[in-house]
Write an enzyme that holds these catalytic residues in place. Structure first.
Site, PDB file in Angstrom:
ATOM      1  N   TYR A 184     -15.072  28.776  -6.798  1.00 61.54           N
ATOM      2  CA  TYR A 184     -15.122  27.380  -6.372  1.00 61.54           C
ATOM      3  C   TYR A 184     -13.963  26.579  -6.991  1.00 61.54           C
ATOM      4  CZ  TYR A 184     -15.981  22.497  -6.413  1.00 61.54           C
ATOM      5  OH  TYR A 184     -15.775  21.162  -6.296  1.00 61.54           O
ATOM      6  N   GLU A 232     -12.203  18.812 -11.984  1.00 58.17           N
ATOM      7  CA  GLU A 232     -13.125  19.811 -11.431  1.00 58.17           C
ATOM      8  C   GLU A 232     -13.982  20.433 -12.530  1.00 58.17           C
ATOM      9  OE1 GLU A 232     -13.985  20.422  -8.467  1.00 58.17           O
ATOM     10  OE2 GLU A 232     -12.522  19.160  -7.482  1.00 58.17           O
ATOM     11  N   ASP A 292     -19.706  24.818  -2.749  1.00 57.83           N
ATOM     12  CA  ASP A 292     -20.590  24.520  -3.875  1.00 57.83           C
ATOM     13  C   ASP A 292     -21.933  24.104  -3.272  1.00 57.83           C
ATOM     14  OD1 ASP A 292     -20.141  22.015  -2.836  1.00 57.83           O
ATOM     15  OD2 ASP A 292     -19.610  21.073  -4.733  1.00 57.83           O
TER      16      ASP A 292
END
Ligand code: SF4
Length: 407
Positions: free
Chosen positions: A159, A76, A177
């Site tokens: 996020y 991520e 996002d």
């Protein structure tokens, strides 16, 4: 249109008026459907259609073959502002060197940056290391499963926390996002600047409302995958979309027009003059955070450089005199091909100068590798670009004979 019979049986046509209403209502006012226990009956069908599509069509990516929170977190962070194809080789080689949290937590910053070199946005790598050390010290070396603990870690925003916790621990947290926001905006035919704080908060509410709570990890990935592969920013592939029946933008024929484009401020133009000092043995000088140029390269090793709004060669010569006591004349500075480099909102024009010297200045905390052979030194792609240009030039037959000397 459903893409395939196996994934999207055409007999299972369901009306998505309620989905549209969820989006529209959630985005315009507080929605009664947001209350627990009041999920409209069409939403489970919508979720099943998207999850079935994801199960059948998802890309085989290395971070999708694991539930290890460390690996999911790493992916991520690497994927922020970076394309999947660019991330895959970095992800794999990073894991070979730092296979788990404790190996990362024990690493030196220089080693981590070296494995990040070329991926850009180096503050991500430094925050990753800081967070790993914190996780090692406070959470027993395991990425925390509590939302509030995750949000306290360096480099972890809403996020990333939602993505890692939902995928690794199946926590019911929806991600939002740019990709997901675009999908939601089209599903609900939402107008306006999605990044406007009030609208973004409403989108977060809608994302949370639609979340498949029994498989939040897959759900979040499915929404992101839809945005990344089907509901593209330009020319969305509506004919292949598993939830096309639910899409208000498609029904209204405005999918191409949404989301409305934001008023972007023009990127800041920066000219950077860099000195490629080259001694007779082919060695060059790299420094870190020297002068006023450090912020652009985020503590990576770089050529001595300076922001040069006007006459780059004059300013660079003055800069070298100040920091290395070198006397350089304009004749000794060979202007190389300009390179362009973009970092977030900054468009950087790199103006390198090759300067042959009898010997490199001796200064503390510098490196003197062979030009272009930087080994494991963490250097940015901008520095590599300059080195490539300078190496190509230095291999040409000599037309210049002047050498700069330290004072
Ligand atoms: Fe996006 Fe088209 Fe699917 Fe609507 S139908 S969600 S615009 S791909």
């Amino acid at each position: 249109m459903w893409a395939t019979a196996s994934v999207h049986d055409s007999r299972r046509k369901f009306r998505c008026a309620t989905i549209r209403r969820v989006s529209a209502v959630s985005l315009s006012a507080s929605s009664p459907v947001a209350s627990p226990g009041r999920t409209p009956p069409q939403i489970p069908k919508f979720r099943r259609a998207l999850l079935a599509w994801f199960a059948a069509r998802k890309r085989d990516l290395p971070w999708r073959r694991t539930k290890d929170p460390y690996r999911i977190w790493l992916s991520e962070i690497m994927l922020q502002q970076t394309r999947v194809a660019a991330v895959v080789p970095y992800y794999e080689s990073f894991l070979l060197r730092f296979p788990d949290m404790s190996s990362l937590a024990r690493a030196r910053e220089e080693a981590v940056l070296s494995h990040w070199a070329g991926l850009g946005y180096y503050s991500r790598a430094r925050n990753l290391l800081r967070a790993a050390r914190e996780i090692d010290a406070r959470h027993g070396g395991r990425f925390p499963s509590k939302h509030e603990d995750a949000l306290r870690l360096p480099g972890i925003g809403r996020y990333t926390a939602a993505a890692v916790l939902s995928i690794a621990y199946e926590k019911p947290l929806a991600v939002l996002d740019g990709n997901v926001a675009r999908v939601l905006a089209r599903l609900g035919a939402v107008r306006g600047d999605l990044r406007a704080p009030a609208l973004w908060r409403q989108l977060e509410g809608t994302a949370q409302e639609l979340l498949a709570r029994n498989s939040p990890g897959d759900w979040n990935q499915a929404m992101m995958e839809l945005g990344a592969t089907i509901c593209l920013p330009k020319s969305p592939k509506c004919a292949e979309c598993p939830v096309a029946k639910c899409c208000q933008a498609r029904a209204l024929g405005v999918a191409d027009l949404l989301p409305e484009s934001r008023k972007k401020s023009a990127p800041l133009q920066i000219t950077l003059a860099a000195a490629v000092l080259l001694d007779p043995r082919g060695r060059t000088l790299l420094v870190r955070r020297t002068g006023r140029d450090g912020a652009l390269f985020s503590r990576m090793w770089q050529f001595p450089a300076i922001e040069a709004p006007a006459d780059a060669s004059l300013l660079l010569a003055r800069h070298l005199k100040e920091i290395f006591a070198m006397k350089i004349t304009a004749k000794e500075m060979i202007r190389l091909k300009t390179a362009r480099h973009t970092v977030t909102f900054r468009a950087i024009q790199l103006q390198p100068f090759l300067i042959r010297v009898e010997r490199l200045p001796r200064i503390a905390d510098a490196r003197t590798p062979l030009l272009g052979r930087f080994g494991k030194l963490p250097v940015s792609s901008a520095t590599r670009k300059i080195a490539g240009t300078a190496t190509a030039y230095s291999l040409k037959p000599r037309q210049d004979s002047t050498k700069a000397r330290p004072l």
